[in-house]
Design an enzyme around this catalytic site. Sequence first.
Site, PDB file in Angstrom:
ATOM      1  N   ASP A 176     -16.222 -52.830-201.420  1.00 26.44           N
ATOM      2  CA  ASP A 176     -16.836 -52.638-202.733  1.00 26.44           C
ATOM      3  C   ASP A 176     -16.196 -53.633-203.689  1.00 26.44           C
ATOM      4  O   ASP A 176     -14.967 -53.755-203.715  1.00 26.44           O
ATOM      5  CB  ASP A 176     -16.605 -51.207-203.230  1.00 26.44           C
ATOM      6  CG  ASP A 176     -17.548 -50.830-204.372  1.00 26.44           C
ATOM      7  OD1 ASP A 176     -18.252 -49.825-204.249  1.00 26.44           O
ATOM      8  OD2 ASP A 176     -17.574 -51.558-205.386  1.00 26.44           O
ATOM      9  N   ARG A 237     -31.188 -49.455-200.192  1.00 28.26           N
ATOM     10  CA  ARG A 237     -32.441 -49.940-200.753  1.00 28.26           C
ATOM     11  C   ARG A 237     -33.045 -50.956-199.788  1.00 28.26           C
ATOM     12  O   ARG A 237     -32.331 -51.725-199.150  1.00 28.26           O
ATOM     13  CB  ARG A 237     -32.216 -50.607-202.125  1.00 28.26           C
ATOM     14  CG  ARG A 237     -32.086 -49.608-203.280  1.00 28.26           C
ATOM     15  CD  ARG A 237     -33.431 -48.939-203.561  1.00 28.26           C
ATOM     16  NE  ARG A 237     -33.423 -48.065-204.722  1.00 28.26           N
ATOM     17  CZ  ARG A 237     -33.240 -46.744-204.677  1.00 28.26           C
ATOM     18  NH1 ARG A 237     -32.979 -46.168-203.514  1.00 28.26           N
ATOM     19  NH2 ARG A 237     -33.295 -46.025-205.766  1.00 28.26           N
ATOM     20  N   ASP A 261     -34.004 -45.948-193.210  1.00 24.41           N
ATOM     21  CA  ASP A 261     -34.678 -45.025-194.128  1.00 24.41           C
ATOM     22  C   ASP A 261     -35.424 -45.758-195.230  1.00 24.41           C
ATOM     23  O   ASP A 261     -36.297 -45.190-195.864  1.00 24.41           O
ATOM     24  CB  ASP A 261     -33.642 -44.077-194.754  1.00 24.41           C
ATOM     25  CG  ASP A 261     -34.279 -42.970-195.583  1.00 24.41           C
ATOM     26  OD1 ASP A 261     -35.163 -42.270-195.042  1.00 24.41           O
ATOM     27  OD2 ASP A 261     -33.905 -42.806-196.761  1.00 24.41           O
ATOM     28  N   GLU A 266     -42.416 -50.837-199.264  1.00 24.31           N
ATOM     29  CA  GLU A 266     -42.680 -49.407-199.055  1.00 24.31           C
ATOM     30  C   GLU A 266     -43.999 -49.012-199.696  1.00 24.31           C
ATOM     31  O   GLU A 266     -44.201 -49.296-200.870  1.00 24.31           O
ATOM     32  CB  GLU A 266     -41.527 -48.577-199.621  1.00 24.31           C
ATOM     33  CG  GLU A 266     -40.238 -48.775-198.837  1.00 24.31           C
ATOM     34  CD  GLU A 266     -39.109 -47.859-199.287  1.00 24.31           C
ATOM     35  OE1 GLU A 266     -39.325 -47.004-200.182  1.00 24.31           O
ATOM     36  OE2 GLU A 266     -37.998 -47.995-198.762  1.00 24.31           O
ATOM     37  N   HIS A 290     -37.754 -42.895-196.263  1.00 25.95           N
ATOM     38  CA  HIS A 290     -37.026 -42.875-197.544  1.00 25.95           C
ATOM     39  C   HIS A 290     -36.759 -41.438-197.995  1.00 25.95           C
ATOM     40  O   HIS A 290     -37.081 -41.050-199.114  1.00 25.95           O
ATOM     41  CB  HIS A 290     -37.788 -43.647-198.622  1.00 25.95           C
ATOM     42  CG  HIS A 290     -36.885 -44.183-199.699  1.00 25.95           C
ATOM     43  ND1 HIS A 290     -37.117 -45.367-200.338  1.00 25.95           N
ATOM     44  CD2 HIS A 290     -35.748 -43.672-200.260  1.00 25.95           C
ATOM     45  CE1 HIS A 290     -36.174 -45.572-201.254  1.00 25.95           C
ATOM     46  NE2 HIS A 290     -35.328 -44.555-201.205  1.00 25.95           N
ATOM     47  N   ALA A 292     -33.526 -39.879-197.090  1.00 23.90           N
ATOM     48  CA  ALA A 292     -32.111 -39.581-196.842  1.00 23.90           C
ATOM     49  C   ALA A 292     -31.542 -38.647-197.903  1.00 23.90           C
ATOM     50  O   ALA A 292     -30.727 -37.769-197.603  1.00 23.90           O
ATOM     51  CB  ALA A 292     -31.293 -40.868-196.789  1.00 23.90           C
ATOM     52  N   GLY A 293     -31.964 -38.827-199.148  1.00 27.11           N
ATOM     53  CA  GLY A 293     -31.444 -38.013-200.238  1.00 27.11           C
ATOM     54  C   GLY A 293     -32.344 -36.869-200.635  1.00 27.11           C
ATOM     55  O   GLY A 293     -32.111 -36.238-201.675  1.00 27.11           O
TER      56      GLY A 293
END
Length: 325
Positions: A176, A237, A261, A266, A290, A292-293
Amino acid sequence: MSFDVLCLRPEVDFTRAGVTPPAGLTIAYRRPDDPTLGALIKEVRALVIPAVGGKISGSLFENSKMKLVQVTGAGVDRLDEAAMKKLGIAVANVPGGSNSAVAEYAVGCAIMLLRRLAWSDMEIRDANYVSFRGRMVADNLPALEGLTVGVVGMGTVGFAVAEAFRRFGCEIVYHDPTPRDEAAAKIGAKALSLEDLLKNSDIVSLHVPMLPQTRSMIGARQLNLMKPGAVLIQASRGGIVNEVALAAHLNSGRLGGAAVDVYSVEPPDTDNPLFALEGEAAHRVLFTPHVAGVTRQASATLFREAWANVERVLVKGEAPLNRVY
């Protein structure tokens, strides 16, 4: 009839999650392709949108009464940042609401791929029980314990993913650009360069936003650095992973597998190279749309916090929480 809020999610999304919008606000629920959208945006004081969807032109907000665009998720890349800043319209999100859901997804997909669970399901359906069981045993497939997990992007979601893998006995390394020493110390995570992370990780999980510097950050060169048999989890993303390169590495058999995902387009085009994989390569990839969350619990949290922020701005006259820009 005039409206206070335009919402580009169907009302049923909220009702099935048990979430009630603030009383006293008039809300227009519309589809993103509704022909009245342009006129409604000029009229309302707040816009509520899902994080996933097509780009929304900044020109739609010119000469409007808009005070707030509230995203019912973390990603704000649907919006034109420069336009929103120029117009002085606050954009807020709900960070962290999907943390547990994404962490479950990443761990679940890693187990599915490493232990070939979906693959074995198909082999058994094709009457290959004996031969495939023998192969699975002979290949000495790993559990999570003791594996090294590389988390790319150690924000709130990345940390939740790292924490979940740590509970299974994994060693955590991360990459990161922002110092994450305090969070990393809680789970004994070690910071590495992206190259060293890819070389040392058995599982690589991506959790970075879509920015110019992250587009195609995982391409042919990066995939080639990954350990033979390693697994990639792409739940960040679309566009962060080069799909042509990923397809090639799955075809070669060098990668142990990939969970995908999110996609560069998209809904994904039918000519996406990942969909052309055949044979064993096709068994090494796990596709999801899409989500996953997306869980019942995560949705309820995201929706409650999003509507509370709209109420905070429009009813209470206060500054929005979690303003992104």
